[in-house]
Design a protein around this motif. Structure first.
Motif, mmCIF file in Angstrom:
data_model
loop_
_atom_site.group_PDB
_atom_site.id
_atom_site.type_symbol
_atom_site.label_atom_id
_atom_site.label_comp_id
_atom_site.label_asym_id
_atom_site.label_seq_id
_atom_site.Cartn_x
_atom_site.Cartn_y
_atom_site.Cartn_z
ATOM 1 N N LEU A 61 0.813 -1.213 0.000
ATOM 2 C CA LEU A 61 0.000 0.000 0.000
ATOM 3 C C LEU A 61 0.844 1.258 0.000
ATOM 4 C CD1 LEU A 61 -2.742 -0.993 2.574
ATOM 5 C CD2 LEU A 61 -2.975 -0.805 0.101
ATOM 6 N N LEU A 62 2.010 1.194 0.611
ATOM 7 C CA LEU A 62 2.894 2.352 0.698
ATOM 8 C C LEU A 62 4.240 2.044 0.054
ATOM 9 C CD1 LEU A 62 2.122 3.233 4.412
ATOM 10 C CD2 LEU A 62 1.103 4.233 2.374
ATOM 11 N N PRO A 63 4.277 1.939 -1.278
ATOM 12 C CA PRO A 63 5.549 1.612 -1.922
ATOM 13 C C PRO A 63 6.558 2.753 -1.768
ATOM 14 C CG PRO A 63 3.921 2.185 -3.551
ATOM 15 C CD PRO A 63 3.212 2.145 -2.237
ATOM 16 N N ARG A 64 7.826 2.386 -1.722
ATOM 17 C CA ARG A 64 8.910 3.372 -1.611
ATOM 18 C C ARG A 64 9.734 3.344 -2.885
ATOM 19 N NH1 ARG A 64 9.455 0.794 3.396
ATOM 20 N NH2 ARG A 64 11.286 -0.245 2.577
ATOM 21 N N PHE A 65 10.182 4.531 -3.279
ATOM 22 C CA PHE A 65 10.989 4.674 -4.487
ATOM 23 C C PHE A 65 12.248 5.458 -4.154
ATOM 24 C CE2 PHE A 65 6.599 4.277 -5.819
ATOM 25 C CZ PHE A 65 6.678 3.326 -6.819
ATOM 26 N N ARG A 66 13.333 5.082 -4.810
ATOM 27 C CA ARG A 66 14.611 5.758 -4.626
ATOM 28 C C ARG A 66 14.943 6.499 -5.924
ATOM 29 N NH1 ARG A 66 19.435 2.207 -4.623
ATOM 30 N NH2 ARG A 66 17.733 0.717 -4.508
ATOM 31 N N LEU A 67 15.324 7.772 -5.806
ATOM 32 C CA LEU A 67 15.689 8.592 -6.959
ATOM 33 C C LEU A 67 17.202 8.665 -7.087
ATOM 34 C CD1 LEU A 67 13.236 11.572 -6.465
ATOM 35 C CD2 LEU A 67 13.124 9.859 -8.251
ATOM 36 N N LEU A 68 17.690 8.452 -8.305
ATOM 37 C CA LEU A 68 19.115 8.576 -8.583
ATOM 38 C C LEU A 68 19.289 9.583 -9.712
ATOM 39 C CD1 LEU A 68 18.580 5.279 -7.970
ATOM 40 C CD2 LEU A 68 21.043 5.412 -8.018
ATOM 41 N N TYR A 69 20.265 10.454 -9.564
ATOM 42 C CA TYR A 69 20.569 11.435 -10.603
ATOM 43 C C TYR A 69 22.021 11.234 -11.017
ATOM 44 C CZ TYR A 69 20.976 15.902 -13.005
ATOM 45 O OH TYR A 69 21.179 16.877 -13.944
#
Length: 186
Positions: A61-69
């Motif tokens: 229900l609460l997925p987490r995402f990681r941002l990479l630049y």
């Protein structure tokens, strides 16, 4: 502020999506898919160099995402309980996303500075306009727009399931009453 356009139908079809500017010039390619843990969406410049990635760290229900630049982790984004659902936080970048998942309008802030506006512009709602303040932020805003689009589509599907299946009392008149058939003996 530079204006970019993203086609939502290609985004949901797990195809390569071309992000164009106001002069209809191709600027970025969005490649990847969602759904499983460790799935990745990648944003490339049109010349093929990697700009940004968003990696799915968890499901549920609460997925987490990681941002990479440019291959460096810069932030995390997730839905949270107890917070107004129209406000999301991008930890690491200290960005706040404010908007509405139903109408597809969002504003991204860093403090009081406006980073980006995300809106649906076509009459059918299938084209998103991304208005971004700096070119360094464009690839990350494309990643965030993909996440927001996914959450908006999941939110729109949930009430339909409850109503059509009759799982919630009083919501559906489609449930037939229980009847028994009595066999007549001859």
């Amino acid at each position: 502020m530079r204006q970019l356009y993203l086609n939502q139908t290609a985004l949901s079809a797990r195809a390569t999506t071309v992000i164009r500017d106001a002069q209809n010039q191709s600027c970025y390619l969005l490649v990847g898919k969602w759904g499983l843990r460790a799935d990745v969406l990648t944003v490339y410049l049109i010349n093929g160099s990697l700009e940004a990635e968003v990696k799915q760290d968890s499901l549920g229900l609460l997925p987490r995402f990681r941002l990479l630049y440019r291959r460096q982790p810069v932030g995390r984004v997730s839905k949270t309980f107890g917070v107004i659902r129209e406000v999301l936080f991008v930890r690491g970048l200290n960005w706040v996303i404010m908007g509405n998942l139903n109408n597809g309008r969002f504003r991204i802030f860093h403090g009081r500075d406006l980073i980006a506006n995300i809106t649906r512009v076509s009459p059918d709602g299938l084209t998103m306009s991304l208005e971004v303040d700096q070119t360094d932020h464009e690839a990350l805003v494309v990643c965030l727009a993909a996440i927001l689009d996914r959450w908006a589509k999941r939110q729109q599907k949930v009430p339909g399931l409850v109503k059509n299946r009759g799982w919630a009392p009083g919501f559906s008149s489609e449930i037939a009453p229980f009847t028994t058939q009595i066999k007549k003996s001859r």
